[in-house]
Design an enzyme around this catalytic site. Structure first.
Site, PDB file in Angstrom:
ATOM      1  N   GLU A  85      61.570  37.248   9.027  1.00 58.17           N
ATOM      2  CA  GLU A  85      62.653  36.395   8.525  1.00 58.17           C
ATOM      3  C   GLU A  85      63.731  37.170   7.776  1.00 58.17           C
ATOM      4  OE1 GLU A  85      61.346  32.424   7.081  1.00 58.17           O
ATOM      5  OE2 GLU A  85      59.344  33.266   7.293  1.00 58.17           O
ATOM      6  N   SER A 145      59.647  29.614   9.013  1.00 59.89           N
ATOM      7  CA  SER A 145      60.806  29.461   9.896  1.00 59.89           C
ATOM      8  C   SER A 145      60.434  29.124  11.334  1.00 59.89           C
ATOM      9  CB  SER A 145      61.678  30.725   9.882  1.00 59.89           C
ATOM     10  OG  SER A 145      62.355  30.835   8.659  1.00 59.89           O
ATOM     11  N   TYR A 172      68.773  27.647  11.641  1.00 59.37           N
ATOM     12  CA  TYR A 172      69.720  28.629  11.121  1.00 59.37           C
ATOM     13  C   TYR A 172      70.996  28.829  11.929  1.00 59.37           C
ATOM     14  CZ  TYR A 172      65.637  29.591   8.311  1.00 59.37           C
ATOM     15  OH  TYR A 172      64.577  29.453   7.467  1.00 59.37           O
ATOM     16  N   ARG A 202      60.046  22.764  -1.046  1.00 64.06           N
ATOM     17  CA  ARG A 202      60.410  21.731  -0.072  1.00 64.06           C
ATOM     18  C   ARG A 202      59.177  21.391   0.763  1.00 64.06           C
ATOM     19  NH1 ARG A 202      63.165  24.166   4.086  1.00 64.06           N
ATOM     20  NH2 ARG A 202      61.582  23.482   5.557  1.00 64.06           N
ATOM     21  N   ASP A 216      57.608  19.320   4.116  1.00 63.02           N
ATOM     22  CA  ASP A 216      57.993  18.798   5.426  1.00 63.02           C
ATOM     23  C   ASP A 216      56.996  17.744   5.887  1.00 63.02           C
ATOM     24  OD1 ASP A 216      60.104  20.597   5.408  1.00 63.02           O
ATOM     25  OD2 ASP A 216      59.010  22.115   6.538  1.00 63.02           O
ATOM     26  N   GLU A 251      53.540  20.688   5.506  1.00 64.96           N
ATOM     27  CA  GLU A 251      53.400  21.933   4.732  1.00 64.96           C
ATOM     28  C   GLU A 251      54.411  21.953   3.598  1.00 64.96           C
ATOM     29  OE1 GLU A 251      54.097  25.039   7.561  1.00 64.96           O
ATOM     30  OE2 GLU A 251      56.232  24.627   7.739  1.00 64.96           O
ATOM     31  N   ASN A 258      57.001  24.604   1.393  1.00 63.72           N
ATOM     32  CA  ASN A 258      57.731  25.874   1.460  1.00 63.72           C
ATOM     33  C   ASN A 258      58.158  26.257   0.046  1.00 63.72           C
ATOM     34  OD1 ASN A 258      59.622  27.928   1.899  1.00 63.72           O
ATOM     35  ND2 ASN A 258      60.416  26.988   3.757  1.00 63.72           N
ATOM     36  N   GLY A 297      65.109  27.945   2.367  1.00 57.52           N
ATOM     37  CA  GLY A 297      66.329  28.676   2.717  1.00 57.52           C
ATOM     38  C   GLY A 297      67.482  28.349   1.796  1.00 57.52           C
TER      39      GLY A 297
END
Length: 308
Positions: A16, A142, A211, A250, A252, A269, A271, A275
């Protein structure tokens, strides 16, 4: 009083790296706009030496993936006694490991999808579970290495056992959840708004959806019932606390509302290093809550500490 010296850690040695460089550049520029003295560090294996010589007041962690969000860089920063943003050693390592994170979430009553963890070399001609299912590396972010196996697929994906596979031998096989992609950020002890991610021209929210400009459409607030909206926020905050996270995270989710509004809501999950690129979700959520990008980053810098 002189301005706080912030070292922005970016780049790194994971898959990443390009995303992290983008995140780091955006953060460094915004922090300079907030009046901080900023040094950009493209992180390599010599990062401990670089930081011990630089002696910044705070390390802003803009790294993604292994080394940056799995407890490794956090351990280095603890050893050097440099306050840093985001989560600490244990919570970072725990959240990065999809198997262990799912165990903790399930033990706290979070709704999770049935899954099994296995060695990719144990994939045979038979499916490890009834399709549709998802195969994902246990320690990547990602959407790297994520493979969706559809209902009509007669055999497991061959790429999993290929010599070109570079995401580690241990993978998670998880029941595929139909429906909508929802995500919710947490800032300190407050759940931010819920966003629905609608991939544009992609089967799911993959690397390009995340992205590449125009890769996905972010709908905030998500157009779901108030009850489900609040439930997502509650679960995101619950996951943040269950994993022992700090700063910004964050979570999901998948929400299958094909048959009823109540539907099925599944936590996927968490994070710990979301990002921070111009197309990223959490800065949008913070803006929706009334925080400019600069104000949001300032909060993160002032929240930084050791022993997180």
């Amino acid at each position: 009083m002189s301005a706080k010296h912030v070292a922005v850690l970016m780049g790194g040695i994971s898959s990443e790296r390009p995303v992290s460089l983008s995140s780091g550049a955006a953060c460094a520029e915004a922090l300079e706009g907030e009046g901080y003295q900023v040094t950009r560090i493209d992180v390599g294996h010599d990062v401990a030496t670089v930081l011990s010589e630089l002696k910044p007041d705070v390390a802003f962690n803009a790294l993604h993936g292994p080394f940056g969000e799995d407890g490794t860089i956090q351990g280095i920063l603890e050893y050097l006694e440099i306050p840093y943003t985001h989560s600490g050693v244990l919570s970072s390592a725990l959240s990065m490991d999809k198997e262990q994170a799912k165990r903790v979430a399930k033990s706290h009553g979070m709704p999770v999808a049935e899954a099994k963890v296995m060695n990719r070399h144990d994939f045979t001609s038979a499916h490890p579970m009834k399709p549709p299912y998802v195969v994902k590396p246990v320690r990547e972010g990602s959407s790297f290495g994520v493979v969706i196996v559809k209902e009509d697929q007669t055999h497991p994906p061959q790429m999993i056992t290929s010599s070109e596979w570079r995401y580690g031998d241990i993978v998670m096989v998880e029941r595929y959840i139909h429906g909508r992609e929802l995500t919710c950020g947490v800032m300190g002890d407050v759940a931010l708004g819920v966003t629905e991610i609608v991939p544009q021209g992609h089967a799911f929210y993959d690397y390009d959806s995340k992205y590449v400009n125009g890769g996905s459409k972010h709908v905030i607030p998500a157009q779901i019932s108030p009850k489900i909206y609040q439930k997502v926020q509650t679960l995101a905050l619950k996951a943040h606390k269950a994993m022992g996270c700090r700063g910004v995270t964050r979570s999901d989710f998948r929400y299958d509302d094909r048959f009823s509004e109540e539907g099925e809501l599944i936590w996927l999950e968490i994070n710990t290093q979301p990002g921070m690129t111009p197309t990223s979700l959490v800065p949008e959520m913070a803006q929706h809550a009334g925080h400019s990008f600069g104000e949001f980053l300032r909060w993160m810098v002032e929240d930084a500490s050791c022993l997180r």
